[in-house]
Design a protein around this motif. Sequence first.
Motif, PDB file in Angstrom:
ATOM      1  N   TYR A  94     -35.403   6.321  30.517  1.00 11.32           N
ATOM      2  CA  TYR A  94     -36.865   6.330  30.463  1.00 11.32           C
ATOM      3  C   TYR A  94     -37.466   6.988  31.706  1.00 11.32           C
ATOM      4  CZ  TYR A  94     -41.553   4.582  29.386  1.00 11.32           C
ATOM      5  OH  TYR A  94     -42.895   4.494  29.084  1.00 11.32           O
ATOM      6  N   ALA A  95     -36.833   6.760  32.862  1.00 10.95           N
ATOM      7  CA  ALA A  95     -37.352   7.292  34.131  1.00 10.95           C
ATOM      8  C   ALA A  95     -37.182   8.798  34.256  1.00 10.95           C
ATOM      9  CB  ALA A  95     -36.661   6.593  35.302  1.00 10.95           C
ATOM     10  N   LEU A  96     -36.400   9.414  33.369  1.00 11.52           N
ATOM     11  CA  LEU A  96     -36.231  10.874  33.409  1.00 11.52           C
ATOM     12  C   LEU A  96     -37.570  11.588  33.242  1.00 11.52           C
ATOM     13  CD1 LEU A  96     -33.084  11.220  31.106  1.00 11.52           C
ATOM     14  CD2 LEU A  96     -33.135  11.552  33.587  1.00 11.52           C
ATOM     15  N   GLN A  97     -38.469  10.969  32.487  1.00 10.02           N
ATOM     16  CA  GLN A  97     -39.766  11.594  32.215  1.00 10.02           C
ATOM     17  C   GLN A  97     -40.599  11.800  33.471  1.00 10.02           C
ATOM     18  OE1 GLN A  97     -41.399   9.817  28.174  1.00 10.02           O
ATOM     19  NE2 GLN A  97     -40.552   8.186  29.433  1.00 10.02           N
ATOM     20  N   ASP A  98     -40.408  10.946  34.473  1.00 10.52           N
ATOM     21  CA  ASP A  98     -41.271  10.955  35.656  1.00 10.52           C
ATOM     22  C   ASP A  98     -40.567  11.467  36.909  1.00 10.52           C
ATOM     23  OD1 ASP A  98     -43.479   9.919  34.272  1.00 10.52           O
ATOM     24  OD2 ASP A  98     -42.760   7.867  34.531  1.00 10.52           O
ATOM     25  N   GLU A  99     -39.456  12.164  36.747  1.00  8.90           N
ATOM     26  CA  GLU A  99     -38.699  12.609  37.918  1.00  8.90           C
ATOM     27  C   GLU A  99     -39.568  13.425  38.885  1.00  8.90           C
ATOM     28  OE1 GLU A  99     -34.947  15.513  39.162  1.00  8.90           O
ATOM     29  OE2 GLU A  99     -35.827  15.589  37.154  1.00  8.90           O
ATOM     30  N   GLU A 100     -40.257  14.431  38.391  1.00 13.81           N
ATOM     31  CA  GLU A 100     -41.057  15.295  39.266  1.00 13.81           C
ATOM     32  C   GLU A 100     -42.235  14.545  39.871  1.00 13.81           C
ATOM     33  OE1 GLU A 100     -40.125  18.200  40.278  1.00 13.81           O
ATOM     34  OE2 GLU A 100     -38.337  18.008  39.013  1.00 13.81           O
ATOM     35  N   PHE A 101     -42.899  13.726  39.057  1.00  8.36           N
ATOM     36  CA  PHE A 101     -44.026  12.963  39.576  1.00  8.36           C
ATOM     37  C   PHE A 101     -43.569  11.981  40.644  1.00  8.36           C
ATOM     38  CE2 PHE A 101     -46.651   9.120  39.567  1.00  8.36           C
ATOM     39  CZ  PHE A 101     -47.899   9.666  39.870  1.00  8.36           C
ATOM     40  N   ASP A 102     -42.484  11.277  40.397  1.00  8.41           N
ATOM     41  CA  ASP A 102     -41.975  10.307  41.373  1.00  8.41           C
ATOM     42  C   ASP A 102     -41.619  10.987  42.686  1.00  8.41           C
ATOM     43  OD1 ASP A 102     -42.329   8.309  39.541  1.00  8.41           O
ATOM     44  OD2 ASP A 102     -40.215   8.146  38.982  1.00  8.41           O
ATOM     45  N   LYS A 103     -41.058  12.177  42.616  1.00  5.71           N
ATOM     46  CA  LYS A 103     -40.749  12.928  43.839  1.00  5.71           C
ATOM     47  C   LYS A 103     -42.026  13.227  44.614  1.00  5.71           C
ATOM     48  CE  LYS A 103     -36.510  15.389  42.494  1.00  5.71           C
ATOM     49  NZ  LYS A 103     -35.942  16.726  42.164  1.00  5.71           N
ATOM     50  N   SER A 104     -43.062  13.615  43.899  1.00  2.00           N
ATOM     51  CA  SER A 104     -44.319  13.980  44.569  1.00  2.00           C
ATOM     52  C   SER A 104     -45.003  12.788  45.218  1.00  2.00           C
ATOM     53  CB  SER A 104     -45.278  14.632  43.561  1.00  2.00           C
ATOM     54  OG  SER A 104     -45.763  13.678  42.624  1.00  2.00           O
ATOM     55  N   GLN A 105     -44.693  11.583  44.734  1.00  3.36           N
ATOM     56  CA  GLN A 105     -45.323  10.365  45.250  1.00  3.36           C
ATOM     57  C   GLN A 105     -44.389   9.568  46.165  1.00  3.36           C
ATOM     58  OE1 GLN A 105     -48.649   9.735  44.477  1.00  3.36           O
ATOM     59  NE2 GLN A 105     -48.470  11.787  43.568  1.00  3.36           N
ATOM     60  N   ASN A 106     -43.233  10.127  46.465  1.00  3.59           N
ATOM     61  CA  ASN A 106     -42.226   9.452  47.307  1.00  3.59           C
ATOM     62  C   ASN A 106     -41.776   8.125  46.712  1.00  3.59           C
ATOM     63  OD1 ASN A 106     -42.193  11.446  49.426  1.00  3.59           O
ATOM     64  ND2 ASN A 106     -44.161  10.625  50.136  1.00  3.59           N
ATOM     65  N   LEU A 107     -41.659   8.109  45.383  1.00  8.83           N
ATOM     66  CA  LEU A 107     -41.127   6.953  44.691  1.00  8.83           C
ATOM     67  C   LEU A 107     -39.640   7.168  44.416  1.00  8.83           C
ATOM     68  CD1 LEU A 107     -44.021   6.299  42.145  1.00  8.83           C
ATOM     69  CD2 LEU A 107     -43.518   5.018  44.231  1.00  8.83           C
ATOM     70  N   TYR A 108     -38.906   6.077  44.252  1.00  9.11           N
ATOM     71  CA  TYR A 108     -37.455   6.154  44.122  1.00  9.11           C
ATOM     72  C   TYR A 108     -37.005   5.847  42.688  1.00  9.11           C
ATOM     73  CZ  TYR A 108     -37.249   6.098  49.242  1.00  9.11           C
ATOM     74  OH  TYR A 108     -37.395   6.394  50.564  1.00  9.11           O
ATOM     75  N   SER A 109     -35.961   6.526  42.280  1.00  7.11           N
ATOM     76  CA  SER A 109     -35.301   6.255  41.000  1.00  7.11           C
ATOM     77  C   SER A 109     -33.971   6.989  41.009  1.00  7.11           C
ATOM     78  CB  SER A 109     -36.157   6.730  39.816  1.00  7.11           C
ATOM     79  OG  SER A 109     -36.185   8.145  39.754  1.00  7.11           O
ATOM     80  N   ILE A 110     -33.104   6.662  40.074  1.00  7.03           N
ATOM     81  CA  ILE A 110     -31.829   7.365  39.957  1.00  7.03           C
ATOM     82  C   ILE A 110     -32.052   8.849  39.625  1.00  7.03           C
ATOM     83  CG2 ILE A 110     -29.684   7.544  38.639  1.00  7.03           C
ATOM     84  CD1 ILE A 110     -29.633   5.269  40.610  1.00  7.03           C
ATOM     85  N   PRO A 111     -32.959   9.188  38.684  1.00  4.67           N
ATOM     86  CA  PRO A 111     -33.219  10.607  38.436  1.00  4.67           C
ATOM     87  C   PRO A 111     -33.721  11.354  39.672  1.00  4.67           C
ATOM     88  CG  PRO A 111     -34.006   9.303  36.598  1.00  4.67           C
ATOM     89  CD  PRO A 111     -33.626   8.328  37.685  1.00  4.67           C
ATOM     90  N   VAL A 112     -34.557  10.716  40.485  1.00  5.15           N
ATOM     91  CA  VAL A 112     -35.038  11.356  41.711  1.00  5.15           C
ATOM     92  C   VAL A 112     -33.895  11.555  42.692  1.00  5.15           C
ATOM     93  CG1 VAL A 112     -36.458  11.027  43.776  1.00  5.15           C
ATOM     94  CG2 VAL A 112     -37.419  10.559  41.516  1.00  5.15           C
ATOM     95  N   ALA A 113     -33.042  10.558  42.805  1.00  6.24           N
ATOM     96  CA  ALA A 113     -31.947  10.612  43.778  1.00  6.24           C
ATOM     97  C   ALA A 113     -30.841  11.574  43.368  1.00  6.24           C
ATOM     98  CB  ALA A 113     -31.365   9.210  43.984  1.00  6.24           C
ATOM     99  N   LEU A 114     -30.548  11.642  42.059  1.00  5.30           N
ATOM    100  CA  LEU A 114     -29.370  12.396  41.608  1.00  5.30           C
ATOM    101  C   LEU A 114     -29.683  13.593  40.724  1.00  5.30           C
ATOM    102  CD1 LEU A 114     -27.028   9.379  40.671  1.00  5.30           C
ATOM    103  CD2 LEU A 114     -27.166  10.612  42.854  1.00  5.30           C
ATOM    104  N   GLY A 115     -30.902  13.671  40.219  1.00 10.11           N
ATOM    105  CA  GLY A 115     -31.222  14.712  39.249  1.00 10.11           C
ATOM    106  C   GLY A 115     -30.955  14.217  37.836  1.00 10.11           C
ATOM    107  N   LYS A 116     -31.509  14.911  36.853  1.00  9.31           N
ATOM    108  CA  LYS A 116     -31.441  14.455  35.462  1.00  9.31           C
ATOM    109  C   LYS A 116     -30.008  14.377  34.945  1.00  9.31           C
ATOM    110  CE  LYS A 116     -36.006  16.006  33.825  1.00  9.31           C
ATOM    111  NZ  LYS A 116     -36.543  16.557  35.084  1.00  9.31           N
ATOM    112  N   LYS A 117     -29.226  15.410  35.175  1.00  9.19           N
ATOM    113  CA  LYS A 117     -27.867  15.450  34.613  1.00  9.19           C
ATOM    114  C   LYS A 117     -27.005  14.302  35.145  1.00  9.19           C
ATOM    115  CE  LYS A 117     -23.921  18.520  33.858  1.00  9.19           C
ATOM    116  NZ  LYS A 117     -23.364  19.892  34.070  1.00  9.19           N
ATOM    117  N   SER A 118     -26.988  14.133  36.449  1.00 12.10           N
ATOM    118  CA  SER A 118     -26.176  13.065  37.045  1.00 12.10           C
ATOM    119  C   SER A 118     -26.725  11.685  36.696  1.00 12.10           C
ATOM    120  CB  SER A 118     -26.113  13.238  38.564  1.00 12.10           C
ATOM    121  OG  SER A 118     -25.416  14.421  38.906  1.00 12.10           O
ATOM    122  N   ALA A 119     -28.056  11.583  36.579  1.00 10.67           N
ATOM    123  CA  ALA A 119     -28.659  10.299  36.204  1.00 10.67           C
ATOM    124  C   ALA A 119     -28.205   9.883  34.813  1.00 10.67           C
ATOM    125  CB  ALA A 119     -30.179  10.395  36.254  1.00 10.67           C
TER     126      ALA A 119
END
Length: 308
Positions: free
Chosen positions: A203-228
């Motif tokens: 579910y968090a894959l949808q917000d990867e770019e937005f979370d990066k822009s807001q300095n929020l953390y998630s597995i997709p932000v940390a590893l990218g979509k493929k690795s997540a």
Amino acid sequence: MTQVKNYLSLIKFSHTIFAMPFAMIGFFLGVYYFPLGNQGSLGKTIGWELDITNFYLWKTVVVKFILVIFCMITARSAAMAFNRYLDRSFDARNPRTAIREIPSGIIKANHALLFTILSCVLFMISCFFINSLCFFLAPVALFVVLGYSYTKRFTPLCHIVLGLGLSLAPIGAYLAVTGRFDWLPVLFSLTVLFWVSGFDIIYALQDEEFDKSQNLYSIPVALGKKSALRVSEIMHAVSALLVIAAGLYGGFGIWYWIGVSVFTGMLVYQHSIVKPDDLRKVNVAFMTANGIASVVFAVFAIGDIFLR
């Protein structure tokens, strides 16, 4: 009536479909295997046959069933309302979530906070009437489910905290009936932990770019979509192994294993329709596949408990 619908939308009441079926598994495990008061176990005493001499037993089961349902609803309502309250500024800046009730002005932020407090109070009261162990553990449960909303601000492991919160459902329902810990409901709780953590990553894959822009953390932000997605696959593989382990440990029969087949099949299915470069079916994977997985599995598991 409109305001009721707004609050149901605020807390995404339909998402109760994820943890509630596992809570029912925990509840009926307790009902079947362990004594209630001095009247014996409902499952071992009467199975599907209604014995009017066990009126006290039936009354106890029904009351505890209602209280468990109410606990599930109030705890989850508190968690979701608090999440929406705490994330209101982020939601307002995210095009995907700007239409949510608080940023769109449908529900005021302070009203959502009051709703959270009321839900917490009702949860505590319900736990008080279940048993003393549930009441004393209630603040711990609230700490976990409310604390999740803060975790995305400092750790990509926020998905695991969400999974932990929902994983309290089967063990909590079991404790409501038996007042004791046992390995079988713990195995179901671990199943939920890895299952929910895995699909929350999707579910968090949808917000990867937005979370990066807001300095929020998630597995997709940390590893990218493929690795997540790989991490999500691993978590779901562990979840499948745990539900199999629970079946073996609990000595379940054919109906349970049919449920396991559906559950694992839905895990495989959701990973087959979500790709790193194609997120169009994320909501199908998140809601439909996982909703079917939990409900169908619970029906077969509970059926196996009483049909053995």
